[in-house]
Design an enzyme around this catalytic site. Structure first.
Site, short mmCIF file in Angstrom:
data_model
loop_
_atom_site.label_atom_id
_atom_site.label_comp_id
_atom_site.label_asym_id
_atom_site.label_seq_id
_atom_site.Cartn_x
_atom_site.Cartn_y
_atom_site.Cartn_z
N GLY A 152 3.59 -3.49 -4.00
CA GLY A 152 3.42 -3.75 -5.43
C GLY A 152 3.68 -2.46 -6.17
O GLY A 152 4.72 -2.28 -6.81
N TYR B 160 -11.33 4.89 -11.30
CA TYR B 160 -11.39 5.72 -10.10
C TYR B 160 -10.76 7.10 -10.22
O TYR B 160 -10.26 7.65 -9.25
CB TYR B 160 -10.87 4.99 -8.85
CG TYR B 160 -9.81 3.93 -9.00
CD1 TYR B 160 -10.12 2.60 -8.68
CD2 TYR B 160 -8.53 4.23 -9.42
CE1 TYR B 160 -9.16 1.61 -8.80
CE2 TYR B 160 -7.56 3.24 -9.54
CZ TYR B 160 -7.89 1.93 -9.22
OH TYR B 160 -6.94 0.96 -9.33
N GLU C 216 4.29 -6.17 1.72
CA GLU C 216 3.91 -6.64 0.38
C GLU C 216 3.76 -5.50 -0.62
O GLU C 216 2.66 -5.28 -1.14
CB GLU C 216 2.58 -7.39 0.47
CG GLU C 216 2.56 -8.51 1.46
CD GLU C 216 1.16 -9.12 1.61
OE1 GLU C 216 0.15 -8.44 1.38
OE2 GLU C 216 1.11 -10.30 1.95
N GLY D 81 0.76 -1.24 0.00
CA GLY D 81 0.00 0.00 0.00
C GLY D 81 0.78 1.29 0.00
O GLY D 81 0.17 2.36 -0.07
N TYR E 195 -0.51 -1.53 -12.20
CA TYR E 195 -1.96 -1.57 -12.46
C TYR E 195 -2.34 -0.97 -13.81
O TYR E 195 -3.37 -0.32 -13.95
CB TYR E 195 -2.73 -0.90 -11.31
CG TYR E 195 -2.40 -1.51 -9.98
CD1 TYR E 195 -2.76 -2.82 -9.69
CD2 TYR E 195 -1.67 -0.82 -9.01
CE1 TYR E 195 -2.42 -3.41 -8.48
CE2 TYR E 195 -1.33 -1.40 -7.80
CZ TYR E 195 -1.70 -2.70 -7.54
OH TYR E 195 -1.36 -3.27 -6.35
N CYS F 88 -15.31 2.91 -27.62
CA CYS F 88 -16.66 3.46 -27.78
C CYS F 88 -17.34 3.62 -26.44
O CYS F 88 -18.33 2.93 -26.13
CB CYS F 88 -17.46 2.54 -28.69
SG CYS F 88 -16.79 2.54 -30.33
N GLU F 89 -16.78 4.50 -25.63
CA GLU F 89 -17.30 4.81 -24.29
C GLU F 89 -16.89 6.26 -24.07
O GLU F 89 -15.70 6.57 -24.15
CB GLU F 89 -16.56 4.01 -23.21
CG GLU F 89 -16.69 2.52 -23.26
CD GLU F 89 -17.96 2.02 -22.60
OE1 GLU F 89 -18.47 2.71 -21.70
OE2 GLU F 89 -18.44 0.96 -23.02
C1 PLP Z 1 -3.00 -5.05 -3.60
C2 PLP Z 1 -2.33 -5.73 -2.49
C3 PLP Z 1 -0.98 -5.50 -2.21
C4 PLP Z 1 -0.16 -4.50 -2.98
O1 PLP Z 1 -0.61 -3.20 -2.82
P1 PLP Z 1 0.21 -1.98 -3.38
O2 PLP Z 1 -0.64 -0.81 -3.09
O3 PLP Z 1 0.38 -2.19 -4.84
O4 PLP Z 1 1.52 -1.93 -2.66
C5 PLP Z 1 -0.40 -6.22 -1.20
N1 PLP Z 1 -1.09 -7.12 -0.48
C6 PLP Z 1 -2.40 -7.37 -0.72
C7 PLP Z 1 -3.09 -8.37 0.10
C8 PLP Z 1 -3.06 -6.68 -1.72
O5 PLP Z 1 -4.35 -6.91 -1.94
#
Ligand code: PLP
Length: 432
Positions: free
Chosen positions: A292, A334, A290, A248, A390, A361-362
């Site tokens: 991403g 979003y 975690e 996150g 993403y 076409c949106e």
């Molecule tokens: C989406 C997600 C992440 C990664 O989130 P980021 O905002 O991309 O860092 C990590 N763990 C879980 C369980 C998620 O659903």
């Protein structure tokens, strides 16, 4: 520029890493995803270094592959020594084929189909992050049949509001993810899990949301989780070896977003966790994170060809491009904001206000409104920054539009990471 891996050369062209974006667009065609693999490695190392410096032994970084999933990215993760957070058998399969060890994978998701659970156990996935009683029972039953003991974490909802967008806020009580603590359901699930013969529960998981810029939600979350752990320990004597606090961490999409110091955030989260644990009299669990978005987000850009400009008096100027919501649905989904510029006119003044229109076409197929770029004409190259996360992973074939190619750059070299889809690819699954 918005990120330190971006610059402008003497020709006035946008440069990513050491590669000229205009030259890449000519060589590989448009739309084109460009991913700076040096930047991905740099981001991985920031996390690894901070974790080694500030967290308890056994702590680790899991790359959340849903942000950007292709074979090459898992090869990088193998080399950089990260673990992986996967959300489907498809991601698992991609990682395996890249040589990523199953033992270092954590299988997430609130709705894992039985066949995917069986497949993951068959290939020896390290952990499941279990989201429901039904999933727990399925894993116990299948692990028993395979005569193995499956390691799992339980995903809990700490009931923390991150004040991020509702569609990416995942830690509140009324949410499809996890098992709530406040209702007593989490405690019950821990008790049930500890009775399962073929399951080893060694950690708890929570994930509060995405695109978060302050450590506050993580600190609040740590407190809720440590209180829960201390309470369970007093009642039944069980302690988790791992606390997984999810991903996150935010990235900068525009100049208005702050620059996040991940090292500092990890240091503070680690310090708070130790203080809470010593105060409640429990050992400090190893902490898993975690990320991403913050691993791949600023490593990517997308380049489009401008196909036309439509100026409606007293209304928007629409700059049409050869891609859109099919390769980047985030504005449509979003209202996500991006920084854009013309890659072939990067030195010119960006004073042309416009909406950037995709080709679907949106009427909602836009990449942004109220965007300021250099004065555009047909044939110019529009670069959208910070599209590493993403975008490709959320792409679709709506309107039968082939997905773009992705080119990887590293040290001034470039190679195709994902080839462009062909018309034949679009028909590959049809039975004629
Ligand atoms: C989406 C997600 C992440 C990664 O989130 P980021 O905002 O991309 O860092 C990590 N763990 C879980 C369980 C998620 O659903």
């Amino acid at each position: 520029m918005l990120h330190s891996n971006l610059s402008v050369n003497n020709a006035g062209h946008l440069v990513i890493g050491s590669s000229d974006v205009v030259e890449l667009a000519i060589k590989y065609g448009t739309p084109l995803y460009i991913v700076d693999e040096d930047r991905i490695r740099e981001n991985c190392r920031k996390y690894k270094d901070a974790i080694a410096k500030f967290l308890a032994p056994g702590s680790a970084v899991l790359y959340a592959g849903k942000a950007l999933c292709y074979t090459g990215v898992y090869k990088i993760m193998v080399q950089e020594g990260l673990c992986a957070d996967i959300v489907s058998a498809g991601e698992l399969y991609t990682a395996l084929r890249a040589g990523f060890p199953a033992e270092k994978m954590y299988f997430h998701g609130n709705s894992k189909p039985d066949d995917e659970i069986e497949y993951a156990i068959d290939v020896g996935v390290g952990h499941f992050v279990v989201d429901s009683l039904e999933e727990l029972e399925k894993i116990d039953q299948y692990a028993g049949r395979k005569k193995t003991k499956q390691k799992i974490f339980l995903r809990l909802t700490p009931d923390i509001d991150t004040h991020t967008h509702r569609k990416i806020s995942t830690g509140v009580l009324d949410c499809k993810f996890g098992t709530p603590i406040v209702t007593g359901q989490a405690e019950e699930l821990v008790r049930t899990t500890l009775q399962k013969k073929n399951i080893l529960l060694d950690g708890l998981h929570c994930h509060v949301g995405s695109q978060i810029f302050s450590e506050e939600p993580y600190l609040q979350c740590a407190e809720v989780m440590v209180d829960f752990i201390a309470d369970i320990y007093r009642k039944i004597g069980w302690l988790p070896a791992y606390l997984d606090m999810g991903g996150g961490f935010g990235v900068r999409y525009t100049e208005n977003d702050p620059e996040v110091n991940y090292e500092k955030m990890i240091e503070n989260i680690g310090a708070t966790l130790s203080a809470l644990c010593s105060d409640r009299g429990i050992p400090i669990p190893a902490l898993l994170l975690e990320p991403g978005r913050s691993i791949v987000g600023d490593a990517g850009i997308t380049v489009y060809r401008v196909t036309g400009v439509k100026e409606i008096p007293h209304c928007n100027n629409y700059v049409a491009i050869d891609g859109g919501m099919t390769d980047n649905p985030r504005y449509t989904l979003y209202g996500a904001k991006y920084t854009m510029l013309l890659a072939n006119k990067a030195k010119k003044i960006a004073d042309y206000k416009c909406a950037v229109a995709g080709r679907c076409c949106e009427s909602g197929d836009l990449l942004g409104e109220d965007v300021a770029i250099q004065h555009p004409v047909k044939g110019d190259l529009l670069a959208v920054l910070t599209t590493g996360a993403y975008n490709y992973s959320m792409a679709s074939n709506y309107n039968r539009i082939p997905r773009p190619a992705m080119v990887a750059v590293c040290g001034g070299e470039d190679h195709l990471a994902v080839r462009r889809e062909s018309y034949e690819d679009l028909l590959a699954m049809d039975t004629l």
